[in-house]
Design a protein around this motif. Sequence first.
Motif, short mmCIF file in Angstrom:
data_model
loop_
_atom_site.label_atom_id
_atom_site.label_comp_id
_atom_site.label_asym_id
_atom_site.label_seq_id
_atom_site.Cartn_x
_atom_site.Cartn_y
_atom_site.Cartn_z
N LYS A 267 26.40 48.05 -42.43
CA LYS A 267 25.81 48.70 -41.28
C LYS A 267 25.71 47.73 -40.10
N GLN A 268 25.36 46.50 -40.38
CA GLN A 268 25.27 45.47 -39.35
C GLN A 268 26.62 45.26 -38.67
N PHE A 269 27.68 45.23 -39.48
CA PHE A 269 29.04 45.06 -38.97
C PHE A 269 29.41 46.20 -38.03
N PHE A 270 29.10 47.44 -38.42
CA PHE A 270 29.45 48.58 -37.58
C PHE A 270 28.61 48.64 -36.31
N LYS A 271 27.39 48.15 -36.35
CA LYS A 271 26.57 48.11 -35.13
C LYS A 271 27.17 47.14 -34.12
N ILE A 272 27.62 46.00 -34.59
CA ILE A 272 28.28 45.02 -33.71
C ILE A 272 29.59 45.59 -33.18
N LEU A 273 30.35 46.24 -34.07
CA LEU A 273 31.61 46.84 -33.66
C LEU A 273 31.39 47.95 -32.63
N ALA A 274 30.33 48.71 -32.75
CA ALA A 274 30.02 49.77 -31.79
C ALA A 274 29.72 49.17 -30.41
N LYS A 275 29.02 48.05 -30.38
CA LYS A 275 28.73 47.40 -29.10
C LYS A 275 30.01 46.88 -28.45
N ILE A 276 30.91 46.33 -29.25
CA ILE A 276 32.19 45.85 -28.73
C ILE A 276 33.02 47.02 -28.20
N ASN A 277 33.05 48.13 -28.95
CA ASN A 277 33.79 49.32 -28.51
C ASN A 277 33.26 49.83 -27.18
N LYS A 278 31.94 49.81 -27.02
CA LYS A 278 31.34 50.30 -25.79
C LYS A 278 31.78 49.48 -24.59
N LEU A 279 31.95 48.19 -24.80
CA LEU A 279 32.38 47.32 -23.71
C LEU A 279 33.87 47.43 -23.40
N ILE A 280 34.68 47.58 -24.45
CA ILE A 280 36.13 47.50 -24.28
C ILE A 280 36.80 48.86 -24.07
N LEU A 281 36.49 49.83 -24.92
CA LEU A 281 37.19 51.11 -24.88
C LEU A 281 36.64 52.02 -23.79
N PRO A 282 37.52 52.85 -23.22
CA PRO A 282 37.07 53.75 -22.15
C PRO A 282 36.21 54.89 -22.69
#
Length: 49
Positions: A3-18
Motif C-alpha cells: 500500500k505504501q508503494f502504491f501511495k508513492i506511485l500515485a503521487k508520482i503519477n499525479k505529478l507526471i501524467l496528464p
Amino acid sequence: MKKQFFKILAKINKLILPSFTKKELDISKASKFQLAIIGWRAYVTINSL
C-alpha cells in the motif's frame, strides 16, 4: 508495504501524467494511449486506497 508503494506511485503519477478530467476529455473519443493512461491511474488509485 504494498500500500505504501502504491501511495508513492500515485503521487508520482499525479505529478507526471496528464489529468484528462481537467481537459474535459470525452472517453468515447479518447485514443488507445489515453485510455491506457486512464486505466493505469485508476489501477494505482484503487491499490493505494
